[in-house]
Design a protein around this motif. Structure first.
Motif, short mmCIF file in Angstrom:
data_model
loop_
_atom_site.label_atom_id
_atom_site.label_comp_id
_atom_site.label_asym_id
_atom_site.label_seq_id
_atom_site.Cartn_x
_atom_site.Cartn_y
_atom_site.Cartn_z
N ARG A 10 -6.91 -21.03 24.66
CA ARG A 10 -6.42 -21.18 23.29
C ARG A 10 -7.18 -20.25 22.35
N ALA A 11 -6.46 -19.68 21.40
CA ALA A 11 -7.06 -18.77 20.42
C ALA A 11 -7.64 -19.57 19.26
N ALA A 12 -8.82 -19.15 18.82
CA ALA A 12 -9.46 -19.76 17.67
C ALA A 12 -9.10 -18.96 16.41
N ASP A 13 -9.38 -19.55 15.27
CA ASP A 13 -9.13 -18.84 14.01
C ASP A 13 -9.92 -17.54 13.95
N ARG A 48 -0.86 -18.67 19.90
CA ARG A 48 -1.59 -19.87 20.29
C ARG A 48 -2.63 -19.57 21.36
N PHE A 49 -2.46 -18.47 22.10
CA PHE A 49 -3.36 -18.15 23.21
C PHE A 49 -3.94 -16.74 23.05
N THR A 50 -5.12 -16.53 23.63
CA THR A 50 -5.81 -15.24 23.48
C THR A 50 -5.06 -14.09 24.15
N ASP A 51 -4.34 -14.35 25.22
CA ASP A 51 -3.61 -13.25 25.87
C ASP A 51 -2.48 -12.74 24.97
N GLU A 52 -1.94 -13.59 24.11
CA GLU A 52 -0.93 -13.13 23.15
C GLU A 52 -1.56 -12.19 22.13
#
Length: 141
Positions: A10-13, A48-52
């Motif tokens: 999951r990606a953080a702010d 929503r995710f770091t790979d995006e």
């Protein structure tokens, strides 16, 4: 074998802000058009995710890490009182040596030697402080 959906992070702010800064910088450098910047920023803030996020900057050059600059700067002197004190001592000793040389009327400019070593000590002090700062260590002086 792990499912690809469960291995995603999951990606953080903070991740989104870092990528948004990269996209905005690329736009200001002229690497992306205004429409591309707006489109990518919309995707950045909806990711929503770091790979995006990685996909949004894959075609942009990586930022060059900052090279360490000259360690004795005006900002360093403001931040570190010990460095400012060291500079004041170097200047005071140099002035006393030059005045003594002028008053005694010596032909050879002997204060050059102590002034050289005083300057070396000041630059070593500033360099050590700068190296500690880059290493992330707490620099008390």
């Amino acid at each position: 074998m792990e499912d690809k959906r469960t291995a995603r992070i999951r990606a953080a702010d903070a991740d989104r802000e870092r990528v948004a800064t990269t996209v905005q910088t690329a736009g200001s450098e002229g690497r992306l058009t205004l429409e591309e910047v707006e489109e990518r920023l919309a995707h950045v803030y909806s990711a929503r995710f770091t790979d995006e996020l990685t996909e949004l900057t894959a075609d942009l050059p990586r930022p060059v890490p900052a090279r360490p600059g000259f360690p004795l700067t005006r900002a360093a002197l403001r931040r570190y009182p010990a460095l400012r004190l060291h500079l004041a001592v170097v200047v005071a000793i140099a002035v006393v040596a030059i005045v003594r040389w002028a008053v005694l009327g010596a032909g050879f400019f002997w204060p050059a030697f102590p002034m050289f070593w005083l300057a070396v000590s000041l630059f070593v002090h500033a360099g050590v402080r700068s190296a500690r700062e880059r290493a992330g260590a707490a620099v008390p002086y």
